[in-house]
Design a protein around this motif. Sequence first.
Motif, mmCIF file in Angstrom:
data_model
loop_
_atom_site.group_PDB
_atom_site.id
_atom_site.type_symbol
_atom_site.label_atom_id
_atom_site.label_comp_id
_atom_site.label_asym_id
_atom_site.label_seq_id
_atom_site.Cartn_x
_atom_site.Cartn_y
_atom_site.Cartn_z
ATOM 1 N N TYR A 113 0.811 -1.211 0.000
ATOM 2 C CA TYR A 113 0.000 0.000 0.000
ATOM 3 C C TYR A 113 0.848 1.266 0.000
ATOM 4 C CZ TYR A 113 -3.227 -3.680 0.922
ATOM 5 O OH TYR A 113 -3.931 -4.850 0.820
ATOM 6 N N ALA A 114 2.167 1.102 -0.119
ATOM 7 C CA ALA A 114 3.083 2.236 -0.218
ATOM 8 C C ALA A 114 3.036 2.787 -1.641
ATOM 9 C CB ALA A 114 4.505 1.795 0.148
ATOM 10 N N PRO A 115 3.503 4.015 -1.827
ATOM 11 C CA PRO A 115 3.483 4.600 -3.168
ATOM 12 C C PRO A 115 4.333 3.799 -4.166
ATOM 13 C CG PRO A 115 3.902 6.286 -1.518
ATOM 14 C CD PRO A 115 3.986 4.964 -0.812
ATOM 15 N N SER A 116 3.876 3.813 -5.408
ATOM 16 C CA SER A 116 4.618 3.207 -6.511
ATOM 17 C C SER A 116 5.288 4.329 -7.295
ATOM 18 C CB SER A 116 3.668 2.431 -7.421
ATOM 19 O OG SER A 116 2.859 3.333 -8.167
ATOM 20 N N ARG A 117 5.910 3.982 -8.395
ATOM 21 C CA ARG A 117 6.492 4.998 -9.282
ATOM 22 C C ARG A 117 5.435 5.714 -10.117
ATOM 23 N NH1 ARG A 117 12.020 2.455 -11.907
ATOM 24 N NH2 ARG A 117 13.147 2.315 -9.942
ATOM 25 N N VAL A 118 4.201 5.233 -10.086
ATOM 26 C CA VAL A 118 3.119 5.867 -10.839
ATOM 27 C C VAL A 118 2.475 6.909 -9.924
ATOM 28 C CG1 VAL A 118 0.938 5.514 -12.058
ATOM 29 C CG2 VAL A 118 2.726 3.751 -12.148
ATOM 30 N N SER A 119 2.483 8.133 -10.349
ATOM 31 C CA SER A 119 1.942 9.222 -9.550
ATOM 32 C C SER A 119 0.501 8.941 -9.144
ATOM 33 C CB SER A 119 2.025 10.530 -10.344
ATOM 34 O OG SER A 119 1.484 11.585 -9.595
ATOM 35 N N GLY A 120 0.232 9.010 -7.839
ATOM 36 C CA GLY A 120 -1.118 8.811 -7.322
ATOM 37 C C GLY A 120 -1.515 7.362 -7.117
ATOM 38 N N TRP A 121 -0.637 6.446 -7.468
ATOM 39 C CA TRP A 121 -0.939 5.019 -7.331
ATOM 40 C C TRP A 121 -0.046 4.379 -6.278
ATOM 41 C CZ3 TRP A 121 -1.783 1.748 -12.384
ATOM 42 C CH2 TRP A 121 -3.000 2.110 -12.960
ATOM 43 N N SER A 122 -0.657 3.500 -5.500
ATOM 44 C CA SER A 122 0.111 2.641 -4.603
ATOM 45 C C SER A 122 0.586 1.428 -5.400
ATOM 46 C CB SER A 122 -0.755 2.191 -3.432
ATOM 47 O OG SER A 122 -1.775 1.302 -3.899
ATOM 48 N N ARG A 123 1.384 0.613 -4.785
ATOM 49 C CA ARG A 123 1.787 -0.646 -5.425
ATOM 50 C C ARG A 123 0.570 -1.533 -5.666
ATOM 51 N NH1 ARG A 123 6.783 -0.838 -1.305
ATOM 52 N NH2 ARG A 123 8.405 -0.042 -2.715
ATOM 53 N N ALA A 124 -0.420 -1.442 -4.775
ATOM 54 C CA ALA A 124 -1.649 -2.221 -4.947
ATOM 55 C C ALA A 124 -2.343 -1.847 -6.256
ATOM 56 C CB ALA A 124 -2.586 -2.002 -3.756
ATOM 57 N N HIS A 125 -2.321 -0.573 -6.610
ATOM 58 C CA HIS A 125 -2.895 -0.145 -7.885
ATOM 59 C C HIS A 125 -2.171 -0.803 -9.056
ATOM 60 C CE1 HIS A 125 -4.394 3.210 -5.362
ATOM 61 N NE2 HIS A 125 -5.380 3.304 -6.258
#
Length: 186
Positions: A54-66
């Motif tokens: 649930y931490a941020p991913s490299r995609v702006s506004g998306w978590s790793r779950a996204h």
Amino acid sequence: MSDLDAARRALQERQGLGARYDAPEAPAEDLRLARLGTAYFARKLGELSDAALYAPSRVSGWSRAHVICDIAYQARAISRQVEAATAGEAIPPFYDGEAGRIGDIELGATLPARALRHLFDHAAVHLNVVWRDLPGAGWDIVAGDAQGQTRSLHVTAMERARRLWRGALELDNGARLRDLPPEFRG
């Protein structure tokens, strides 16, 4: 005969009658890249703790779950199209519009960690099975992609490979550009 063809033939001889394989018309190299990408993404996913999903991913506004949901839902979309082609039915659209796709990802990203992991695993296995069972002529059937552009089902293997390798980078937990096959480093 290529090394891949020789390895495939040896595997078929070891497995014997009753085992199922990709059709000879299937895009073997693209499927290899997709399956390798699946394994790499699964490894990077497995390195994450449940909380880290649930931490941020490299995609702006998306978590790793996204990212995980986007990867899994792409596999489901391709699977629906390939299953319809195999059954001789009308090919469904890839997604029910961009708003529906994003809504599904937003909702999916709220799943518990165990469900997210199962979502990825199940979608990946299911896609591999439907690809394997697609008859040779089915690979030439035309269907819409995520943007609504038509392409043959041959292209789905490379679409999947690209998304998996890019997704591994988007997880932002140690995947490096140099880990990717040369086709995806650009």
